[in-house]
Design an enzyme around this catalytic site. Sequence first.
Site, mmCIF file in Angstrom:
data_model
loop_
_atom_site.group_PDB
_atom_site.id
_atom_site.type_symbol
_atom_site.label_atom_id
_atom_site.label_comp_id
_atom_site.label_asym_id
_atom_site.label_seq_id
_atom_site.Cartn_x
_atom_site.Cartn_y
_atom_site.Cartn_z
ATOM 1 N N GLU A 120 36.319 43.413 39.802
ATOM 2 C CA GLU A 120 36.392 43.484 41.152
ATOM 3 C C GLU A 120 37.276 42.428 41.764
ATOM 4 O OE1 GLU A 120 34.747 45.633 43.127
ATOM 5 O OE2 GLU A 120 34.138 46.643 41.166
ATOM 6 N N CYS B 86 36.525 39.019 49.891
ATOM 7 C CA CYS B 86 37.496 39.626 49.357
ATOM 8 C C CYS B 86 37.704 41.030 50.311
ATOM 9 C CB CYS B 86 36.871 40.155 48.139
ATOM 10 S SG CYS B 86 35.275 41.095 48.090
HETATM 11 P P1 NAD Z 1 39.611 33.263 39.983
HETATM 12 O O1 NAD Z 1 40.126 34.457 39.327
HETATM 13 O O2 NAD Z 1 40.459 32.129 39.806
HETATM 14 O O3 NAD Z 1 38.304 32.834 39.206
HETATM 15 C C1 NAD Z 1 37.026 33.490 39.084
HETATM 16 C C2 NAD Z 1 36.432 33.244 37.780
HETATM 17 O O4 NAD Z 1 37.026 33.528 36.726
HETATM 18 C C3 NAD Z 1 35.881 31.736 37.937
HETATM 19 O O5 NAD Z 1 34.772 31.609 37.422
HETATM 20 C C4 NAD Z 1 36.909 31.286 36.924
HETATM 21 O O6 NAD Z 1 36.409 29.900 36.420
HETATM 22 C C5 NAD Z 1 36.949 32.351 35.952
HETATM 23 N N1 NAD Z 1 38.389 32.307 35.208
HETATM 24 C C6 NAD Z 1 39.426 31.767 35.555
HETATM 25 N N2 NAD Z 1 40.295 31.942 34.530
HETATM 26 C C7 NAD Z 1 39.850 32.760 33.646
HETATM 27 C C8 NAD Z 1 40.302 33.399 32.316
HETATM 28 N N3 NAD Z 1 41.484 33.125 32.060
HETATM 29 N N4 NAD Z 1 39.528 33.928 31.596
HETATM 30 C C9 NAD Z 1 38.087 34.295 31.989
HETATM 31 N N5 NAD Z 1 37.649 33.735 33.232
HETATM 32 C C10 NAD Z 1 38.656 32.871 33.952
HETATM 33 O O7 NAD Z 1 39.153 33.723 41.408
HETATM 34 P P2 NAD Z 1 38.561 32.816 42.456
HETATM 35 O O8 NAD Z 1 39.510 31.828 43.093
HETATM 36 O O9 NAD Z 1 37.297 31.941 41.907
HETATM 37 O O10 NAD Z 1 37.948 33.884 43.536
HETATM 38 C C11 NAD Z 1 38.662 34.263 44.576
HETATM 39 C C12 NAD Z 1 39.161 35.610 44.385
HETATM 40 O O11 NAD Z 1 38.113 36.647 44.087
HETATM 41 C C13 NAD Z 1 39.830 36.261 45.474
HETATM 42 O O12 NAD Z 1 40.911 37.015 45.224
HETATM 43 C C14 NAD Z 1 38.823 37.355 46.010
HETATM 44 O O13 NAD Z 1 39.298 38.347 46.698
HETATM 45 C C15 NAD Z 1 38.144 37.868 44.880
HETATM 46 N N6 NAD Z 1 36.935 38.397 44.986
HETATM 47 C C16 NAD Z 1 36.653 39.749 44.834
HETATM 48 C C17 NAD Z 1 35.523 40.466 45.239
HETATM 49 C C18 NAD Z 1 35.414 41.899 44.821
HETATM 50 O O14 NAD Z 1 34.050 42.304 44.730
HETATM 51 N N7 NAD Z 1 36.115 42.585 44.731
HETATM 52 C C19 NAD Z 1 34.382 39.715 45.739
HETATM 53 C C20 NAD Z 1 34.453 38.304 45.711
HETATM 54 C C21 NAD Z 1 35.684 37.574 45.339
#
Ligand code: NAD
Length: 513
Positions: A247, A281
Amino acid sequence: MAIVEPLPPTSEGRRRLGIRSPATRESVGEILVAGQADVEAVIAKARDAQREWARVPVAERSHIVRGAIDVLVEKREEVAKTIIGETGKTKLECLIMEVLPSCDYINFWCGRAVKELSDEKRKLHGYLRPYKKLLMHYRPLGVVGIITPWNGPFSLAMNPTVQAILAGNAVVLKPSEVAPYSGDWAVQLLLEAGVPEGVVQTLHGDGETGAALVRGGVQKIAFTGSVRTGKKIAAACAEQLIPYTLELGGKDAMIVCEDADLERAAGGAVFNSMINSGHVCMGVERVYVVETVADEFEEHVRKIVSELRYGSGDDVDVGSVFWDRQLPIIERHIEDAKAKGAEIVIGGESDTRDGLFYKPTFVRNVNHSMELMQEETFGPIVSVMRVADEEEAIRLANDSQYGLSGSVWTSNIHKGIEIAKRLETGSVVINDASMAYGAPEAPFGGMKDSGVGQVNGLGGLRGYTHQQPIFINRWAVKKERVWYPHTAKTIEEIDGMIRFIYGSALKKLGFFS
Ligand code: NAD
């Protein structure tokens, strides 16, 4: 002072991260970053606990999990305090985006669990029906890794966790390092409700921990976060041949038609662009308004934005930016838009005196050469672009690498539906926005870069199972007709059957489908 900052390691060399409130910059705690060995230990514990949990009848699982609603309602103030402390979101945002939906998700999925997850007799079709029976078994996958972002740190953890454990799995949750304690609450409430220890656990840490979890031997990854991380996770899951859902980000378009209720549309544009400081998002990131009504629409928007109060505390409308890493992105998009001719009607700058704030902003005269209309901005900004007509709005709405959700604002619902069907997005809302994830009966998932797979929806719980068909012979015959030896008689019989069923009008009558 960074919101998440590395602290000196422990005497055993363990990494530590200090976490601060973005609204006040006060410390809210520190976490030990879980390394490979921690991840392995947590997964091993989850695996043991899952074996027992999978034997608990679905109705009982559902009864236990539903108890988390009582605990949440009782502890809602404490939970909200943690979420607000870590994110700087407003109290109302915390209630409508975190606490209320979490109560609703738990209630909804517990209500569906028995229906969706119990063994189910299914009739086979056509020529198979006289010979075989089919029993569908919804088999738990094992240990599910759930990785969540910082913008909805409680509800985005609670929703998939509840679904996965109802389906008989154990969950290892890796919340964002920006809001780790909000994730803890999701696990804590379920444990307090009686979910056995080990069935739900949290792993704290940053990307390194998340990556170790993905490669730690889990049976599925449910990821919510950025496109960049999502692609890494997809690659890691593909290598291990484990299923995953992604997502990801969005750049949702809002189309304001000539016949829209402009006052409502303007209110919706501002609210759905600003809510959660714009960190949604499926929030509105691009507004396309038909030229003939643009003056009036923009005037409504200007008035609403000019009255917004930002800051921390209960008497504000817009809270802080949740993470210092987001602020330069917001600033860059606005500067780029200004340089390319956009007009900043209100706001357009940060305020970092007390905390991490970006002033509620209204920008007009934007176009697709600007980052503001191309990349996810995730800030409290309403960006309005005028279009000649609805056709142009649809074309521009689809001119995006993202395809999460979108909205159409019109007094003609039939037209709204027709426009909705032409949008390349996972979902569409008519005369509102940003609510698709809040309706658990609706499948949620993005098209294009916004994700892979769908979550929620009727049948959503089954996404956390392996749907295992069990076929049962109806008759205790010594041998099937097509078993060896092959004979001319058998060939003639099968050929006759083909002609009888598929070579006649019978098939059109639907007898064998
Ligand atoms: P991010 O991808 O930076 O981090 C998300 C999670 O992934 C965190 O827990 C982070 O520690 C972890 N992570 C980071 N690198 C990783 C790796 N290499 N392997 C595994 N895990 C890893 O995202 P963010 O900045 O925390 O969140 C914001 C983003 O999330 C925005 O793009 C937003 O649109 C999206 N989002 C999407 C939805 C949806 O339902 N489509 C909902 C909420 C947020």
